[in-house]
Design a protein around this motif. Sequence first.
Motif, mmCIF file in Angstrom:
data_model
loop_
_atom_site.group_PDB
_atom_site.id
_atom_site.type_symbol
_atom_site.label_atom_id
_atom_site.label_comp_id
_atom_site.label_asym_id
_atom_site.label_seq_id
_atom_site.Cartn_x
_atom_site.Cartn_y
_atom_site.Cartn_z
ATOM 1 N N SER A 1 71.346 73.406 24.839
ATOM 2 C CA SER A 1 70.007 73.383 25.439
ATOM 3 C C SER A 1 69.296 74.687 25.123
ATOM 4 O O SER A 1 69.931 75.711 24.856
ATOM 5 N N PHE A 2 67.971 74.616 25.150
ATOM 6 C CA PHE A 2 67.128 75.779 24.837
ATOM 7 C C PHE A 2 65.892 75.681 25.723
ATOM 8 O O PHE A 2 65.148 74.707 25.653
ATOM 9 N N ALA B 1 66.123 74.996 16.897
ATOM 10 C CA ALA B 1 65.348 74.345 17.953
ATOM 11 C C ALA B 1 63.863 74.485 17.623
ATOM 12 O O ALA B 1 63.462 75.417 16.934
ATOM 13 N N HIS B 2 63.078 73.540 18.135
ATOM 14 C CA HIS B 2 61.641 73.597 17.859
ATOM 15 C C HIS B 2 60.863 72.781 18.888
ATOM 16 O O HIS B 2 61.426 71.934 19.583
ATOM 17 N N SER C 1 63.157 71.315 21.941
ATOM 18 C CA SER C 1 64.009 70.312 21.303
ATOM 19 C C SER C 1 65.048 70.982 20.417
ATOM 20 O O SER C 1 64.704 71.767 19.536
ATOM 21 N N VAL C 2 66.308 70.655 20.659
ATOM 22 C CA VAL C 2 67.416 71.202 19.875
ATOM 23 C C VAL C 2 67.556 70.382 18.603
ATOM 24 O O VAL C 2 67.491 69.151 18.640
ATOM 25 N N ASP C 3 67.729 71.057 17.468
ATOM 26 C CA ASP C 3 67.957 70.368 16.205
ATOM 27 C C ASP C 3 69.412 69.896 16.185
ATOM 28 O O ASP C 3 70.328 70.719 16.144
ATOM 29 N N VAL D 1 69.531 80.020 26.283
ATOM 30 C CA VAL D 1 70.194 79.137 25.334
ATOM 31 C C VAL D 1 71.606 78.866 25.827
ATOM 32 O O VAL D 1 72.321 79.793 26.222
#
Length: 177
Positions: A80-81, A114-115, A129-131, A166
Motif C-alpha cells: 500500500s502507498f 505507484a501512481h 495505486s500500487v503498480d 508505504v
Amino acid sequence: MKARIRQWAMIIACVGLATCSNLDNIDVDAEGQGTIPAATPLEKLLSNFDLGGFNNIDFSQSFKNQGASKDDVDSVRVKSFELSIPAPPGQTFDFLQSVAFYAEASGHPRVRIAHLDTVPKGASSLQVSVDPGVELKPYVVAPQMSITTQASGSRPDQETTVKADVRLDVDIHTGCE
C-alpha cells in the motif's frame, strides 16, 4: 493403528506448513516526509516538481526487528502507498494533477512502483495505486535505495508538508522451508 498414526502425522504436517507459510511474510513500513515550498508567481506556471523525502532508505533495522536480514529476503512488493498532508491545516492536494513514485538503486533501472493519474479535488489524503507485480528485492537489498517522485501540477500557495506511508510485503525464507 498405523492408519491413525499416519492421519495424525498428516494433520501435524499440514498445521506446520500452514503456520510456516504465515511466518515467512512480514510487513515492513517506510515513511517519508517532504516540504514543498510555496510557489512564486513564476513557479505557479511550472508543471513538474519532486516531493522528496525518501532518499537513502535502508531496511536493515526493520528486518533486524523482525529477526531477519537482507540475506533472508526472497521477494519484496509494495502492498500500500498513502499520501497525507500534516501541515498546514486544511491544505488539500488540489495543487497536484498527477503523481508517480519510482524505486531507484545503484546498478538497477528506475522502476515505477505507484501512481495516481488523476488527483481528486479536495482530498487531504490519497490512496496511491500500487503498480502490481513490481519486484523490489534488488532495490531493498541494495546498500542504498531511494523512492523518487514525479508530479505534475503547480506548487501550492503556501509551504506544504507531504507525508508518504508505504507498506511493503516482504517474503523471507525461514527454517520452515
